[in-house]
Design an enzyme around this catalytic site. Structure first.
Site, PDB file in Angstrom:
ATOM      1  N   LYS A  99       4.153   0.741   9.053  1.00 56.65           N
ATOM      2  CA  LYS A  99       4.452   1.962   7.716  1.00 56.65           C
ATOM      3  C   LYS A  99       3.526   2.812   9.083  1.00 56.65           C
ATOM      4  O   LYS A  99       4.349   4.060   9.229  1.00 56.65           O
ATOM      5  CB  LYS A  99       3.590   2.307   6.782  1.00 56.65           C
ATOM      6  CG  LYS A  99       4.714   1.582   5.619  1.00 56.65           C
ATOM      7  CD  LYS A  99       4.085   1.049   4.373  1.00 56.65           C
ATOM      8  CE  LYS A  99       3.316   0.151   4.676  1.00 56.65           C
ATOM      9  NZ  LYS A  99       2.254   0.114   3.176  1.00 56.65           N
TER      10      LYS A  99
ATOM     11  N   ARG B 153       4.717 -12.297   9.351  1.00 51.18           N
ATOM     12  CA  ARG B 153       5.539 -11.186   9.766  1.00 51.18           C
ATOM     13  C   ARG B 153       7.135 -11.349  10.522  1.00 51.18           C
ATOM     14  O   ARG B 153       7.075 -12.420  11.347  1.00 51.18           O
ATOM     15  CB  ARG B 153       4.484 -10.762  10.190  1.00 51.18           C
ATOM     16  CG  ARG B 153       4.566  -9.055   9.474  1.00 51.18           C
ATOM     17  CD  ARG B 153       3.359  -8.493  11.192  1.00 51.18           C
ATOM     18  NE  ARG B 153       2.580  -7.916   9.833  1.00 51.18           N
ATOM     19  CZ  ARG B 153       2.193  -7.145   9.097  1.00 51.18           C
ATOM     20  NH1 ARG B 153       3.318  -6.247   9.115  1.00 51.18           N
ATOM     21  NH2 ARG B 153       1.350  -7.304   8.066  1.00 51.18           N
TER      22      ARG B 153
ATOM     23  N   GLU C 207       1.281  -1.488   0.324  1.00 46.84           N
ATOM     24  CA  GLU C 207      -0.164  -0.251  -0.063  1.00 46.84           C
ATOM     25  C   GLU C 207       1.118   1.627  -0.139  1.00 46.84           C
ATOM     26  O   GLU C 207       2.291   1.516   0.973  1.00 46.84           O
ATOM     27  CB  GLU C 207      -1.120   0.385   1.460  1.00 46.84           C
ATOM     28  CG  GLU C 207      -1.891   1.070   1.338  1.00 46.84           C
ATOM     29  CD  GLU C 207      -2.747   1.228   2.079  1.00 46.84           C
ATOM     30  OE1 GLU C 207      -3.130   0.321   3.668  1.00 46.84           O
ATOM     31  OE2 GLU C 207      -3.724   2.073   2.464  1.00 46.84           O
TER      32      GLU C 207
HETATM   33  P1  ATP Z   1       2.805  -2.090   7.613  1.00 47.32           P
HETATM   34  O1  ATP Z   1       2.119  -2.126   9.054  1.00 47.32           O
HETATM   35  O2  ATP Z   1       4.187  -1.813   7.776  1.00 47.32           O
HETATM   36  O3  ATP Z   1       2.100  -0.799   6.876  1.00 47.32           O
HETATM   37  P2  ATP Z   1       1.760  -3.818   5.972  1.00 47.32           P
HETATM   38  O4  ATP Z   1       1.151  -4.521   6.104  1.00 47.32           O
HETATM   39  O5  ATP Z   1       0.095  -2.765   5.530  1.00 47.32           O
HETATM   40  O6  ATP Z   1       2.887  -3.225   6.948  1.00 47.32           O
HETATM   41  P3  ATP Z   1       1.522  -3.273   2.848  1.00 47.32           P
HETATM   42  O7  ATP Z   1       2.095  -2.260   1.980  1.00 47.32           O
HETATM   43  O8  ATP Z   1       0.319  -4.066   2.818  1.00 47.32           O
HETATM   44  O9  ATP Z   1       1.999  -3.189   4.338  1.00 47.32           O
HETATM   45  O10 ATP Z   1       2.000  -4.657   2.584  1.00 47.32           O
HETATM   46  C1  ATP Z   1       2.728  -5.360   1.289  1.00 47.32           C
HETATM   47  C2  ATP Z   1       3.176  -6.712   1.977  1.00 47.32           C
HETATM   48  O11 ATP Z   1       4.261  -7.041   2.066  1.00 47.32           O
HETATM   49  C3  ATP Z   1       2.232  -7.520   2.367  1.00 47.32           C
HETATM   50  O12 ATP Z   1       2.354  -9.022   1.646  1.00 47.32           O
HETATM   51  C4  ATP Z   1       2.355  -7.970   3.550  1.00 47.32           C
HETATM   52  O13 ATP Z   1       2.117  -8.748   4.501  1.00 47.32           O
HETATM   53  C5  ATP Z   1       4.397  -8.028   4.035  1.00 47.32           C
HETATM   54  N1  ATP Z   1       4.811  -7.333   5.272  1.00 47.32           N
HETATM   55  C6  ATP Z   1       4.136  -5.937   5.659  1.00 47.32           C
HETATM   56  N2  ATP Z   1       5.363  -5.871   7.002  1.00 47.32           N
HETATM   57  C7  ATP Z   1       5.873  -7.548   6.954  1.00 47.32           C
HETATM   58  C8  ATP Z   1       6.548  -8.260   7.603  1.00 47.32           C
HETATM   59  N3  ATP Z   1       7.249  -6.904   8.661  1.00 47.32           N
HETATM   60  N4  ATP Z   1       7.267  -9.202   7.463  1.00 47.32           N
HETATM   61  C9  ATP Z   1       6.867 -10.135   6.589  1.00 47.32           C
HETATM   62  N5  ATP Z   1       6.334  -9.448   5.607  1.00 47.32           N
HETATM   63  C10 ATP Z   1       5.474  -8.706   5.388  1.00 47.32           C
HETATM   64 MG    MG Z   2      -1.283  -2.221   5.341  1.00 44.65          MG
END
Ligand code: ATP
Ligand code: MG
Length: 559
Positions: free
Chosen positions: A272, A262, A35
């Protein structure tokens, strides 16, 4: 062990099973779906390495798909940063896609769901809807609008789309089961009204799809075979499948959602939202502050793409969430920089030594090996003279037998140069040492082959010639948080655990060969650590960031 020889991870086992039960290799297709609401962090690196790694292993395309369904938080700056970071990591996506590319298709499918009595417009407030959710053990309550006529839902949905109603007036909900054991199946919201400007579609849309509705259908449009996400989406899988069930065509491949754990890193936060808070509250100097666990922060800190990829590969893909110690990441960057970073000398906390028996005005250019780990790195010349800087902590007026650095009456070697011996100290009126007077042994020059040059002395010090010294700014970083898991305490805000000493700036002196370095060039300051040239460098002022200190102490660095 190369990646190809490494044992298969559990996701690869799932794919192998699918390949042996009907999938063909050319049906495999993956995506990385960030995102654009912030910069990528080290957790994302795991997901990137997993998805693009599968692409490499199975020669399958991997799309970069921006999951841009929430205009309130998304920006073009983040899209650009995400692309830059993935490219820098060394991966190539097959196609650049956006969930917003599919808004029309998603809308058309939503209309189809309404017509099939699988979705309805709910005119309650979000608070009322939340109240009717029930609990895991108690069924929810059906909305009074659940059974409104299809034609009414259709016309209201159109009004929502055309911006004829305000935010919050209505939502579109799937009609599933308010008694489901899975709370996510209790008539989930598919669309909400948002009168916000979207970074790509601008003001074209007044309704925006929710994650669950957009994600699986986007996977389907792109014909992604395996849609990999983190474990918190496990309960969403049932809904992912239900939505696909409503629209899919049997001639097409039906994507599968599979989940992995994760990855969290100690002494930082990988979210983020929390990182955005550090930026907004100016705790750090932007998303690429070298203390940030973002890809761009690590890059500015001096990490290489290889070190991050190796780190991600070495922690692998797991089914259980865990906290990886940051020392593991540091180990990987040291390993990589050890091979590629030229060795140079710089003194961070200088004290002057004067070689009383070295002729005044004389200078010598001594040969120094650039990297003992890499013969092809060659040699350079380092100037030597009567006055030199050494590290203040490398001298003690009175030292015990275990102190192998400079003291009075004992010999140490100056790296790539001569053996010297401390004779006396000069102090100011407050008793601070301002100069150390030493003598040097003219026959002891390193590499000269003389008997004196081969004499064993216990300590070796780095140094910089005073008249040739290049003044530089050095930024020494430490962990941003004092606690291993600063965001695990439910009672306290993670900002309470900030390390007040996470940045220390010192004015240092370096050998003149560093004058020609460019931004992002990496070096090892001998005995001190790995350093990288920061982008704040300007004409006349070189700025270095310390990537990591050396693991090995001074004592190990012999001649
Ligand atoms: P954040 O909470 O930091 O915004 P998110 O999962 O909402 O993380 P996205 O941009 O939606 O962030 O994530 C893109 C991809 O990266 C998704 O498939 C998500 O599952 C993966 N991802 C995000 N954080 C991690 C992590 N700490 N370890 C492994 N994969 C991750
Ligand atoms: Mg997200």
């Amino acid at each position: 062990m190369t990646k190809e020889e490494a044992p298969l991870n559990f996701i690869e086992h799932i794919i192998e099973d699918d390949l042996s039960s009907g999938y063909t290799q050319d049906q495999l297709r993956f995506r990385f779906p960030p995102e654009p609401n912030g910069y990528l962090h080290i957790g994302h690196a795991s997901s990137i390495c997993l998805n693009f790694g599968l692409g490499e292993r199975y020669k399958a395309p991997v799309n970069l798909r921006f999951d841009d369904t929430n205009p309130a938080k998304e920006e073009q700056e983040f899209v650009d940063a995400i692309k830059r970071d993935i490219e820098w990591l060394g991966f190539e996506w097959a196609e650049e896609r956006y969930a917003s590319d599919y808004f029309q298709q998603l809308y058309d499918w939503a209309v189809k769901l309404i017509k099939n009595d699988k979705a309805f417009v709910d005119s309650q407030t979000s608070a009322q809807i939340a109240e009717q959710k029930g609990t895991p053990n108690n069924p929810g309550t059906e909305s009074p609008f659940r059974n409104r006529p299809v034609s009414e839902s259709l016309s209201l949905f159109e009004q929502m789309k055309n911006g004829e109603v305000g935010e919050g007036a209505h939502v579109l909900r799937a009609k599933i089961d308010m008694a489901s054991g899975n709370m996510l199946m209790r008539d989930p919201v598919m669309y909400r009204v948002l009168h916000k400007n979207h970074h790509r579609t601008k003001d074209q849309w007044k309704i925006y799809p929710m994650y669950d509705w957009a994600h699986g259908e986007s996977d389907y449009i792109e014909q992604v075979s395996h849609s990999l996400c983190t474990l918190e989406f496990l309960p969403h899988r049932e809904l992912y499948n239900w939505f696909l069930e409503q629209i899919y065509d049997t001639n097409k491949l039906r994507p599968k959602q599979r989940e992995f754990a994760r990855r969290n890193l100690s002494h930082t936060v990988v979210s983020k939202r929390k990182l955005a808070k550090l930026v907004a509250e100016k705790v750090v100097d932007g998303w690429d502050d070298p203390r940030m666990p973002t890809i761009s922060g690590l890059r500015r800190r001096g990490y290489t793409p290889e070190s991050i990829r190796n780190f991600a590969d070495s922690i692998g893909v797991g089914k259980r969430e865990n906290l990886i110690d940051v020392s593991h990441l540091e180990f990987n960057v040291r390993e990589d920089l050890n091979k590629r970073a030229p060795r140079v000398m710089a003194v961070l906390d200088p004290v002057k030594i004067v070689l009383t028996n070295y002729p005044e005005g004389k200078e010598e250019w001594l040969e120094a090996e650039n990297n003992q780990e890499d013969e092809s790195a060659g040699y350079r010349e380092v100037p030597f003279s009567r006055e030199l800087y050494i590290e203040r902590e490398d001298f003690k007026e009175e030292a015990n037998r275990k102190f192998f650095r400079l003291t009075l009456g004992k010999e140490v070697r100056l790296k790539n140069a001569y053996i010297i011996q401390g004779e006396s100290v000069v102090k100011d009126s407050e008793g601070n040492i301002t100069e150390i007077h030493c003598t040097y042994d003219p026959d002891s020059r390193s590499g000269s082959g003389t008997e004196a040059s081969q004499r064993k002395v216990k300590g070796t010090l780095h140094w910089v010639s005073v008249p040739h010294a290049l003044p530089v700014e050095v930024r020494l970083y430490d962990r941003l948080f004092t606690e291993a898991a600063p965001d695990s305490d439910k009672e306290r805000d993670f900002l309470e655990f900030l390390n007040p000493d996470s940045l220390q700036v010192v004015q240092a002196f370096a050998e003149p060969s560093l004058r020609n370095l460019k931004v992002e060039d990496k070096v090892q300051f001998q005995r001190l650590g790995y350093f990288v040239v920061d982008r704040d460098t300007s004409e006349g002022k070189i700025v270095f960031n310390r990537t990591v200190p050396l693991r090995d102490s001074w004592a190990k660095l012999g001649e």
